[in-house]
Design a protein around this motif. Structure first.
Motif, PDB file in Angstrom:
ATOM      1  N   GLU A   1      46.535  79.083  19.040  1.00  0.00           N
ATOM      2  CA  GLU A   1      45.388  78.259  18.702  1.00  0.00           C
ATOM      3  C   GLU A   1      44.222  79.173  18.399  1.00  0.00           C
ATOM      4  O   GLU A   1      44.016  80.202  19.068  1.00  0.00           O
ATOM      5  N   LEU A   2      43.443  78.810  17.367  1.00  0.00           N
ATOM      6  CA  LEU A   2      42.230  79.525  17.018  1.00  0.00           C
ATOM      7  C   LEU A   2      41.047  78.650  17.385  1.00  0.00           C
ATOM      8  O   LEU A   2      40.996  77.476  17.007  1.00  0.00           O
ATOM      9  N   SER A   3      40.092  79.217  18.116  1.00  0.00           N
ATOM     10  CA  SER A   3      38.914  78.453  18.515  1.00  0.00           C
ATOM     11  C   SER A   3      37.754  79.406  18.713  1.00  0.00           C
ATOM     12  O   SER A   3      37.851  80.363  19.490  1.00  0.00           O
ATOM     13  N   GLY A   4      36.658  79.162  18.002  1.00  0.00           N
ATOM     14  CA  GLY A   4      35.508  80.050  18.094  1.00  0.00           C
ATOM     15  C   GLY A   4      35.870  81.458  17.667  1.00  0.00           C
ATOM     16  O   GLY A   4      36.468  81.666  16.606  1.00  0.00           O
ATOM     17  N   ASP A   5      35.565  82.427  18.518  1.00  0.00           N
ATOM     18  CA  ASP A   5      35.840  83.839  18.203  1.00  0.00           C
ATOM     19  C   ASP A   5      37.151  84.325  18.800  1.00  0.00           C
ATOM     20  O   ASP A   5      37.379  85.536  18.865  1.00  0.00           O
ATOM     21  N   PHE A   6      38.012  83.382  19.210  1.00  0.00           N
ATOM     22  CA  PHE A   6      39.184  83.779  19.978  1.00  0.00           C
ATOM     23  C   PHE A   6      40.474  83.149  19.452  1.00  0.00           C
ATOM     24  O   PHE A   6      40.462  82.109  18.787  1.00  0.00           O
ATOM     25  N   ALA A   7      41.585  83.832  19.783  1.00  0.00           N
ATOM     26  CA  ALA A   7      42.928  83.308  19.527  1.00  0.00           C
ATOM     27  C   ALA A   7      43.645  83.227  20.871  1.00  0.00           C
ATOM     28  O   ALA A   7      43.562  84.156  21.689  1.00  0.00           O
TER      29      ALA A   7
ATOM     30  N   ALA B   1      45.279  72.906  32.062  1.00  0.00           N
ATOM     31  CA  ALA B   1      43.975  72.726  31.433  1.00  0.00           C
ATOM     32  C   ALA B   1      43.019  73.806  31.925  1.00  0.00           C
ATOM     33  O   ALA B   1      42.951  74.086  33.128  1.00  0.00           O
ATOM     34  N   PHE B   2      42.284  74.398  30.974  1.00  0.00           N
ATOM     35  CA  PHE B   2      41.395  75.511  31.294  1.00  0.00           C
ATOM     36  C   PHE B   2      40.002  75.270  30.714  1.00  0.00           C
ATOM     37  O   PHE B   2      39.849  74.627  29.678  1.00  0.00           O
ATOM     38  N   VAL B   3      39.017  75.838  31.392  1.00  0.00           N
ATOM     39  CA  VAL B   3      37.681  75.953  30.827  1.00  0.00           C
ATOM     40  C   VAL B   3      37.592  77.320  30.150  1.00  0.00           C
ATOM     41  O   VAL B   3      37.959  78.339  30.743  1.00  0.00           O
ATOM     42  N   ILE B   4      37.129  77.323  28.894  1.00  0.00           N
ATOM     43  CA  ILE B   4      37.008  78.564  28.132  1.00  0.00           C
ATOM     44  C   ILE B   4      35.594  79.117  28.278  1.00  0.00           C
ATOM     45  O   ILE B   4      34.607  78.399  28.056  1.00  0.00           O
ATOM     46  N   ASP B   5      35.492  80.377  28.649  1.00  0.00           N
ATOM     47  CA  ASP B   5      34.199  81.048  28.599  1.00  0.00           C
ATOM     48  C   ASP B   5      33.947  81.388  27.132  1.00  0.00           C
ATOM     49  O   ASP B   5      34.632  82.251  26.566  1.00  0.00           O
ATOM     50  N   THR B   6      33.011  80.711  26.512  1.00  0.00           N
ATOM     51  CA  THR B   6      32.825  80.858  25.062  1.00  0.00           C
ATOM     52  C   THR B   6      32.217  82.198  24.681  1.00  0.00           C
ATOM     53  O   THR B   6      32.161  82.525  23.495  1.00  0.00           O
TER      54      THR B   6
ATOM     55  N   ASP C   1      39.963  71.813  22.393  1.00  0.00           N
ATOM     56  CA  ASP C   1      39.242  70.643  21.906  1.00  0.00           C
ATOM     57  C   ASP C   1      38.183  71.081  20.900  1.00  0.00           C
ATOM     58  O   ASP C   1      37.954  72.272  20.678  1.00  0.00           O
ATOM     59  N   SER C   2      37.523  70.094  20.263  1.00  0.00           N
ATOM     60  CA  SER C   2      36.595  70.396  19.174  1.00  0.00           C
ATOM     61  C   SER C   2      35.336  71.115  19.652  1.00  0.00           C
ATOM     62  O   SER C   2      34.642  71.741  18.845  1.00  0.00           O
ATOM     63  N   THR C   3      35.036  71.047  20.954  1.00  0.00           N
ATOM     64  CA  THR C   3      33.863  71.749  21.473  1.00  0.00           C
ATOM     65  C   THR C   3      34.118  73.234  21.669  1.00  0.00           C
ATOM     66  O   THR C   3      33.179  74.017  21.799  1.00  0.00           O
ATOM     67  N   GLY C   4      35.393  73.616  21.712  1.00  0.00           N
ATOM     68  CA  GLY C   4      35.741  75.004  21.983  1.00  0.00           C
ATOM     69  C   GLY C   4      35.571  75.394  23.430  1.00  0.00           C
ATOM     70  O   GLY C   4      35.651  76.581  23.780  1.00  0.00           O
ATOM     71  N   LYS C   5      35.374  74.402  24.313  1.00  0.00           N
ATOM     72  CA  LYS C   5      35.139  74.690  25.729  1.00  0.00           C
ATOM     73  C   LYS C   5      36.365  74.460  26.604  1.00  0.00           C
ATOM     74  O   LYS C   5      36.391  74.895  27.755  1.00  0.00           O
ATOM     75  N   HIS C   6      37.373  73.774  26.076  1.00  0.00           N
ATOM     76  CA  HIS C   6      38.535  73.413  26.888  1.00  0.00           C
ATOM     77  C   HIS C   6      39.820  73.755  26.143  1.00  0.00           C
ATOM     78  O   HIS C   6      39.934  73.526  24.939  1.00  0.00           O
TER      79      HIS C   6
END
Length: 365
Positions: free
Chosen positions: A224-230, A290-295, A272-277
């Motif tokens: 999955e690609l989200s924000g600055d991370f894979a 389920a994880f919380v992502i440190d953005t 998710d679309s917020t990039g936080k989860h």
């Protein structure tokens, strides 16, 4: 007079309460139930029965109803993954007949009509995805160790581009394209790495970038690609590798603390679309981590209550655009789990809907 006046006031107040005025409880025309889903239809690919289930999605509750079944027939055997375009065309990877089918979607009824004949692919086509412009469709061919790239016509017909297929690592499963459309990422399960390609947005041709493939964990299965991370789910290592993504070169760099523990046999991953989860489907422990992502750093912290129970062998994760409802096909229990996503990202099962044999993926319209 005072008694008569008091009685009139009481009656007026009662009427206002019944009509929902003055902050009274219940729904009214001025205070309708909140909408939690944008999708009106959910399409489920049932690999073992050569069918696609069509469900209505209740936009207020997120619940599924009114299943119809569309046969893909002998032309598309083993429908595994489905992808929808903004032009309401559905593309289906047919894993056992080694081809890709296109269907026109009736937006009023959800009915599907095949467009022409399926086009040939490599052996065992699996995940397919459209580029951001929807000019090209890319499919991972598991047993050919290739990516097939197809141009998409206005009516949904597919034509393989010059130079396709393009070589990958061993057993490519999941392919994702960057939001810019410049880079293509594919997990190679049996070579435990991720191949990265630059994409010519005029021709669709792929060129492997410097440093590719990038080492991941054992059994790199989904990305999955989200924000600055894979985020890469490593099936045989029971964990998730996290990489920083260089937006200019496309290169991957492991972050500090990676990998992060998941459940048993993780085969799907979605943010998710917020990039936080971040959510990971674990097919042996039959649950969703389920994880919380440190953005800022990309590090993962398990949510309270994680993992959340699913059906047997949850193979995919599809989140509605509003970010409040998640649909998970359970391959072994022939069902789709529907979860409500709360404000903290936690999951609550609100429905389990039966499907025909071996549901592999869900697409939303």
């Amino acid at each position: 007079m005072r008694k008569h006046f008091a009685l009139c006031v009481s009656l007026v107040l009662m009427a206002a309460a019944l009509l929902g005025c003055g902050g009274g409880g219940g729904s009214s025309a001025s205070n309708p139930p909140a909408q939690i889903a944008s999708a009106r239809f959910a399409f489920v690919a049932n690999r073992d029965t050569n069918t696609i289930s069509v469900f209505n999605v209740n936009q207020t509750t997120g619940l599924l109803s009114g299943s119809a079944t569309v046969a893909t027939g002998g032309a598309c055997v083993g429908p595994a993954y489905v992808e929808l375009s903004a032009q309401h065309t559905m593309f289906v990877s047919c894993e056992f007949s080694n081809n890709i089918a296109s269907f026109a979607v009736d937006t009023l009824t959800g009915n599907l009509t095949m467009i022409g004949s399926p086009v040939p692919s490599g052996v065992n086509p699996f995940i397919l995805t459209l580029d951001p412009t929807e000019k090209f469709l890319i499919v991972a061919n598991i047993s050919s160790n290739t990516l097939g790239v197809y141009s998409v016509s206005a009516n949904g017909a597919l034509t393989e581009v010059a130079g396709s297929p393009f070589a990958t690592g061993a057993a490519p499963y999941v392919v994702k394209i960057s939001a810019s459309g410049n880079f293509v990422y594919v997990t190679n399960r049996d070579s435990n790495n991720v191949s990265v390609f630059s994409m010519n947005q005029t021709t669709g041709a792929l060129t492997e970038i410097a440093g590719s493939p990038f080492a991941s964990g054992l059994g790199a299965r989904a990305i999955e690609l989200s924000g600055d991370f894979a985020f890469v789910a490593n099936r045989f290592a029971n964990n998730v590798s996290v990489f920083g993504v260089n937006a200019t070169s496309g290169a991957l760099t492991p972050i500090a603390g990676s990998p992060f523990a998941a459940g048993m046999d993780p085969r799907s991953v979605a943010a998710d679309s917020t990039g936080k989860h971040l959510y990971v489907g674990n097919t042996v422990s039959n649950d969703i981590s389920a994880f919380v992502i440190d953005t800022t750093t990309g590090s993962l912290t398990p949510m309270s209550g994680s993992p959340f129970p699913a059906g047997q062998v949850p193979l995919g994760i599809e989140i509605d655009e509003m970010g409040k409802v998640m649909f998970v096909p359970n391959s072994r229990s022939n069902s789709v789990s529907v979860f409500f996503i709360d404000s903290s990202g936690g999951l609550r099962t609100i429905q389990t809907m039966s499907t025909p044999g071996n549901p592999f993926s869900v697409a939303l319209l």
